[in-house]
Design an enzyme around this catalytic site. Structure first.
Site, PDB file in Angstrom:
ATOM      1  N   LYS A  68       0.753  -1.131  -0.013  1.00  0.00           N
ATOM      2  CA  LYS A  68      -0.008  -0.131  -0.102  1.00  0.00           C
ATOM      3  C   LYS A  68       0.986   1.292  -0.054  1.00  0.00           C
ATOM      4  O   LYS A  68       0.581   2.301  -0.577  1.00  0.00           O
ATOM      5  CB  LYS A  68      -1.091   0.030   1.108  1.00  0.00           C
ATOM      6  CG  LYS A  68      -2.026  -1.140   0.969  1.00  0.00           C
ATOM      7  CD  LYS A  68      -3.051  -0.795   2.188  1.00  0.00           C
ATOM      8  CE  LYS A  68      -3.921  -2.175   1.908  1.00  0.00           C
ATOM      9  NZ  LYS A  68      -5.162  -2.076   2.936  1.00  0.00           N
ATOM     10  N   ASP A 105     -10.033   2.553   2.485  1.00  0.00           N
ATOM     11  CA  ASP A 105     -10.045   1.949   3.551  1.00  0.00           C
ATOM     12  C   ASP A 105     -10.762   2.399   4.749  1.00  0.00           C
ATOM     13  O   ASP A 105     -11.801   2.000   5.477  1.00  0.00           O
ATOM     14  CB  ASP A 105      -8.731   1.561   4.330  1.00  0.00           C
ATOM     15  CG  ASP A 105      -8.201   0.311   3.166  1.00  0.00           C
ATOM     16  OD1 ASP A 105      -8.672  -0.541   2.596  1.00  0.00           O
ATOM     17  OD2 ASP A 105      -6.654   0.269   3.167  1.00  0.00           O
TER      18      ASP A 105
END
Ligand code: ATR
Length: 281
Positions: A68, A105
């Site tokens: 990420k 997220d």
């Protein structure tokens, strides 16, 4: 048949990912001509794997552990959300050759908490366990929901304090945001919402948590999803917490946000969550 637009999730490992199933259900419900696969990149080969996928016509990817951060660095344009999270979980490859990075997220977690689980965070006492990438990724949307207290507690207190300082320096947190060590928790009182953002559940380990952190009418949320109760959720249940949730809803909500970002329409998520849900026991 119309040509299919290609999407994928890239991670290492990635075999366990539910994302291909989720996006297949979205494609079905929206009628969008998309395919979505899982690609395992070598640990030292994230950029090369993405380049290859783009060269084959790939339109966008989701990014999972451990890439990420690299996804953020790879992009030409990084959204404010991804910048605050220090990480990206979605990339879009535009027709002009540019790559944009986003992070869904945190908004996925918030949507699960508020929309699916019916929680109102304003004025709540929230405990966020962990101070790594997963915790950082959800901090901004949690703060925007205006809890009365947001305590970040971590095994190593230094990391919790550093994370809190970072957000306060960005102007994203006020006096409601504080850091602590897990060992400080016996004196911290009870919390309406306790979120596990540590990697402990992934290793099937329990955290040293006093029962007193769990308000009996509160909600315990593990950002990890899997079959059945994680050690953290088991602890919460033993402490008498009324409601338990794993990270499946968050996963499906961030997937829907990614899909909407790429395709311009947000699929329904409730039926997908119900379809994938295994009972928490
Ligand atoms: P992630 O991106 O998943 O957050 P990370 O950045 O490596 O991964 O962070 C892992 C987090 O889980 C950290 O907060 C870590 O605590 P430390 O900073 O003290 O290492 C926490 N963690 C992992 N295993 C743990 C365990 N068994 N008990 C308590 N905390 C744990």
């Amino acid at each position: 048949m119309a040509a299919m637009d290609r999407y994928a999730v890239i991670g290492h490992p990635v075999g366990h990912s539910l994302s291909p199933r989720i996006h297949a259900l979205f494609a079905q419900s929206t009628g969008q001509p998309v395919t979505y696969t899982a690609i395992e990149a070598p640990l030292d080969g994230f950029a090369a794997t993405v380049d290859h996928f783009r060269a084959q016509g790939g339109r966008g990817i989701n990014v999972t552990v451990p890439f990420k951060l690299q996804a953020c660095a790879y992009a030409d344009e990084v959204s404010e959300r991804a910048r605050a999270a220090g990480a990206a979980n979605a990339l879009a490859f535009d027709a002009d050759g540019r790559c944009r990075a986003e992070n869904f997220d945190g908004v996925g977690l918030l949507r699960d908490l508020t929309h699916n689980l019916g929680l109102s965070l304003a004025g709540c006492r929230v405990l966020l366990l962990g101070a790594g990438g997963a915790a950082r990724g959800v901090l901004q949307p949690l703060l925007q929901a205006r809890p009365a207290v947001l305590l970040v507690a971590n095994r190593s207190a230094d990391k919790a304090h550093a994370l809190v300082r970072d957000f306060q320096a960005l102007g994203l947190g006020g006096p409601e945001l504080a850091g602590a060590a897990l060992s400080d928790l016996p004196a911290a009182g009870a919390f309406d919402l306790v979120i596990n953002a540590t990697a402990a559940s992934l290793d099937a380990q329990a955290l040293p948590l006093p029962r007193s952190v769990f308000a009996p009418d509160g909600l315990a949320y593990d950002m990890v999803y899997g079959k059945g109760l994680t050690p953290f959720l088991r602890q919460a249940r033993e402490a008498g917490v009324a409601r338990l949730a794993d990270g499946l809803g968050m996963l499906v909500e961030q997937a829907a946000d990614s899909f909407a970002w790429w395709r311009g329409m947000r699929p329904a998520t409730d039926t997908v969550i119900a379809h994938l849900r295994t009972p928490l026991r």
